[in-house]
Scaffold this motif. Structure first.
Motif, mmCIF file in Angstrom:
data_model
loop_
_atom_site.group_PDB
_atom_site.id
_atom_site.type_symbol
_atom_site.label_atom_id
_atom_site.label_comp_id
_atom_site.label_asym_id
_atom_site.label_seq_id
_atom_site.Cartn_x
_atom_site.Cartn_y
_atom_site.Cartn_z
ATOM 1 N N UNK A 149 -79.204 -2.198 30.639
ATOM 2 C CA UNK A 149 -77.884 -2.823 30.703
ATOM 3 C C UNK A 149 -77.005 -2.433 29.525
ATOM 4 N N UNK A 150 -75.702 -2.426 29.790
ATOM 5 C CA UNK A 150 -74.699 -2.273 28.738
ATOM 6 C C UNK A 150 -74.038 -3.637 28.593
ATOM 7 N N UNK A 193 -71.614 -0.486 22.523
ATOM 8 C CA UNK A 193 -71.509 -0.660 23.969
ATOM 9 C C UNK A 193 -70.312 0.119 24.520
ATOM 10 N N UNK A 194 -69.188 0.052 23.806
ATOM 11 C CA UNK A 194 -68.001 0.770 24.265
ATOM 12 C C UNK A 194 -68.218 2.275 24.199
ATOM 13 N N UNK A 196 -72.283 -6.384 36.864
ATOM 14 C CA UNK A 196 -73.205 -5.989 35.795
ATOM 15 C C UNK A 196 -73.060 -4.487 35.550
ATOM 16 N N UNK A 197 -73.224 -4.092 34.304
ATOM 17 C CA UNK A 197 -73.013 -2.711 33.903
ATOM 18 C C UNK A 197 -74.305 -2.138 33.324
ATOM 19 N N UNK A 198 -74.649 -0.916 33.760
ATOM 20 C CA UNK A 198 -75.889 -0.286 33.316
ATOM 21 C C UNK A 198 -75.641 1.159 32.909
ATOM 22 N N UNK A 238 -67.515 -12.436 32.076
ATOM 23 C CA UNK A 238 -68.319 -11.554 31.214
ATOM 24 C C UNK A 238 -68.231 -10.090 31.638
ATOM 25 N N UNK A 239 -67.604 -9.810 32.786
ATOM 26 C CA UNK A 239 -67.499 -8.424 33.277
ATOM 27 C C UNK A 239 -66.278 -7.762 32.617
ATOM 28 N N UNK A 240 -66.559 -6.979 31.599
ATOM 29 C CA UNK A 240 -65.497 -6.443 30.743
ATOM 30 C C UNK A 240 -64.615 -5.442 31.473
ATOM 31 N N UNK A 241 -65.104 -4.877 32.574
ATOM 32 C CA UNK A 241 -64.282 -3.956 33.356
ATOM 33 C C UNK A 241 -62.959 -4.551 33.787
ATOM 34 N N UNK A 242 -62.902 -5.874 33.932
ATOM 35 C CA UNK A 242 -61.642 -6.521 34.294
ATOM 36 C C UNK A 242 -60.517 -6.169 33.313
#
Length: 597
Positions: A352-353, A262-263, A194-196, A232-236
């Protein structure tokens, strides 16, 4: 320079007074190139290389015209170094994945703090550093009284690598697009994929206190308690090869109006804080996760990512295009020593982002995650530690500490693989204006003789010592050449880049045989890729290997100890472990050899 009674110079005040990287003559570079590549070549290979070099040096030929263009560029107003375009070409031009292949890590010394307090301490200290850097209150680093370039510090905060189809770019402050220090007030925090977004400065630019940040980190841990779905974890996506990531990024931006916003939050963040949900059981496990970890809990394109494990162990992962190890070491030493406290501003806002993903993008995220996890699994690593050998012992033995360990690497490699192979060592050149590093090629005729004599049963100890010291002395001499900017590889490499960038304009479109010769290809196909990071605040330093047969050797050489992190592709892991075993023996053998004088 300033005396101890004077106010330290402002961060960038000494920059313009630093000497420029000298432009070598083409003839000298080619002469040195032949000298450096010769020990690794057969007579036939050397003859082929010399012939191509002679053609490259022909009056009015391609080499002369490319070098003339380089000299002309170096003389232009606003150019700080003839390498100004080389570094973007080298780092931003690579098209494979940067995660594990280019990013590097440091594992910090242990701390009594738990995860939440350690994270808050690191964030508070980094933000304090950022504010001092904004005001140019971070004094220039001095080495033996000589000022070093501070230019790289401009890439510590709010700097993000942006993927491109043919070459990446960097979004960073102090640029034409974003003049001056970054105006961002937030960092990016990851937990369980999760991204915050967490604010670390208020609207007036005041920093949140450590106590505030403790509450912010706790809020993230609570909000991110449920692990995000893997796809769903875009960091991948930041682990993908660069052109593929660039295309996917465009798709992401075009899919939904929420995604550009978001980006923007991601790319403008000051830095990343990655909170892990486990405690490594070994030092090696900690190092491996700092190098690659769960890619859903990372944004590998961000310049700086602090990573804090559940038990408070911590380290940093660094995107390499604008930052070298020496800059990060100075930054880390400041951050780990910081104890400044600021007034409370209350709990920092955390939210959250989130990205909008369709089925196709979720499939791409999942594929990127699986591919990188397999790539990491296909990388073999190990650590080595010599807790009773370091620079102090080497100096007692009257030998350069770096030369000692590099000779040990060569002896161990010959014994493990039966050959002496191309070896790279990074040499810092920050004493020049915008200086970064120079590429040193370690293997010399003296090294070939040294490794042969060490295993010659007819050689006595005196002969072995003489060969050892001769090889070490030659190593020191070559390192000094690199420190002076007097090395051939980057010069020839930049001429190759100039042809790619401007060949048609310069009328140099013909094929250049020099870059196909064994002298060029063999000496740059690393069997060993080495770099050091001396700091008492660092346990280990590491990076991935650079080829399918390479052993990456990242080492921390301190007065009282010597720690190494080794990496290599899994198919040749046995050779790496064999090398590690021989290295243990070689260090003790060489120490004993010099002790007998």
């Amino acid at each position: 320079m300033t005396s101890s009674n004077e106010t330290p110079a402002r961060t960038f005040a000494l920059e313009d007074g630093l000497p420029r990287v000298p432009v070598p003559t083409l003839d000298h570079t080619c002469e040195r190139f032949i000298e450096w590549c010769s020990p690794l070549l057969t007579d036939e290979q050397l003859a082929e290389t010399k012939s191509a070099v002679e053609e490259f040096l022909r009056p009015g030929g391609a080499g002369r015209r490319l070098h003339a263009a380089l000299e002309e560029y170096d003389a232009q107003e606003g150019v700080h170094s003839w390498l100004d375009l080389f570094w973007p070409s080298r780092y931003l031009g690579r098209r494979d994945r940067i995660a594990l292949n280019a990013n590097f890590f440091f594992l910090f010394e242990e701390s009594p703090l738990g995860q939440v307090d350690r994270a808050a301490q690191l964030v508070a200290a980094a933000v304090d550093y950022k504010l001092r850097l904004d005001d140019e209150r971070v004094p220039p680093v001095l080495r033996r009284g000589q000022a070093l370039s501070m230019e790289q510090n401009k890439f510590l905060f709010a700097a993000t690598r942006i993927p491109g189809a043919e070459q990446d770019t960097v979004r960073a402050p102090y640029s034409a697009a974003e003049p001056g220090p970054s105006k961002s007030r937030h960092i990016l925090v990851f937990h369980r994929g999760n991204m915050f977004r967490m604010e670390v400065l208020d609207a007036e630019g005041r920093p949140h206190s450590r106590a505030d940040l403790v509450a912010g980190v706790q809020a993230v841990l609570k909000a991110g308690e449920v692990r995000a779905e893997r796809d769903t974890s875009v960091g991948h996506l930041t682990t993908m090869a660069r052109a593929a990531w660039a295309q996917t990024r465009d798709t992401l931006l075009a899919l939904d109006p929420a995604n550009p916003a978001a980006l923007e939050e991601v790319e403008s963040a000051l830095f990343c804080l990655c909170l892990e949900d486990f405690a490594p059981s070994t030092t090696l496990e900690a190092c491996d996760h700092l190098l690659h970890g769960d890619s859903g809990n990372r944004w590998f394109d961000k310049a700086v990512s602090f990573i804090v494990f559940e038990d408070g162990q911590a380290g940093i992962n660094v995107e390499h295009c604008g930052l070298d190890g020496t800059t990060i070491l100075s930054f880390v030493e400041d951050v780990l020593a910081a104890e400044a406290e600021t007034p409370s501003l209350g709990v920092p806002p955390v939210r959250p982002v989130e990205f909008v993903l369709d089925g196709a993008l979720r499939a791409t995220v999942r594929e990127a995650a699986d591919s990188f996890a397999q790539y990491a699994a296909d990388t073999a690593t190990t650590t080595l530690s010599f807790p009773d050998f370091g620079t102090s012992r080497a100096k007692q033995l009257k030998i350069s500490p770096d030369a000692f360990v590099q000779m040990a690497y060569q002896l161990a490699h010959k014994r493990s693989k039966g050959i002496t192979g191309a070896t790279y060592e990074s040499i810092a050149t920050r004493h020049f204006n915008r200086g970064r590093t120079e590429a040193m090629r370690v293997v010399t005729p003296e090294i070939l003789r040294f490794v042969a004599v060490m295993d010659d049963p007819s050689a006595d100890e005196a002969a072995r010592r003489e060969a050892f010291r001769a090889a070490a002395d030659k190593h020191v001499e070559r390192a000094k050449q690199c420190q002076a900017g007097d090395a051939p590889e980057q010069h020839l490499w930049e001429l190759q880049w100039i042809q790619r960038r401007r060949g048609e304009e310069l009328g140099v479109t013909e094929h250049l045989p020099l870059y196909d010769t064994p002298g060029w290809t063999v000496t740059r196909d690393d069997y060993l890729s080495t770099s050091s990071a001396p700091s008492v605040n660092i346990q280990y330093f590491g990076f991935g290997s650079t080829s399918d047969k390479c052993i990456g050797i990242a080492y921390v050489l301190l007065p009282d100890r010597f720690n190494l992190y080794l990496s290599t592709p899994q198919p040749v892991a046995a050779a790496m472990f064999d090398f590690a075993g021989h290295l243990k023996t070689a260090v003790r053998e060489l120490e004993a050899l010099l002790s007998g004088e």
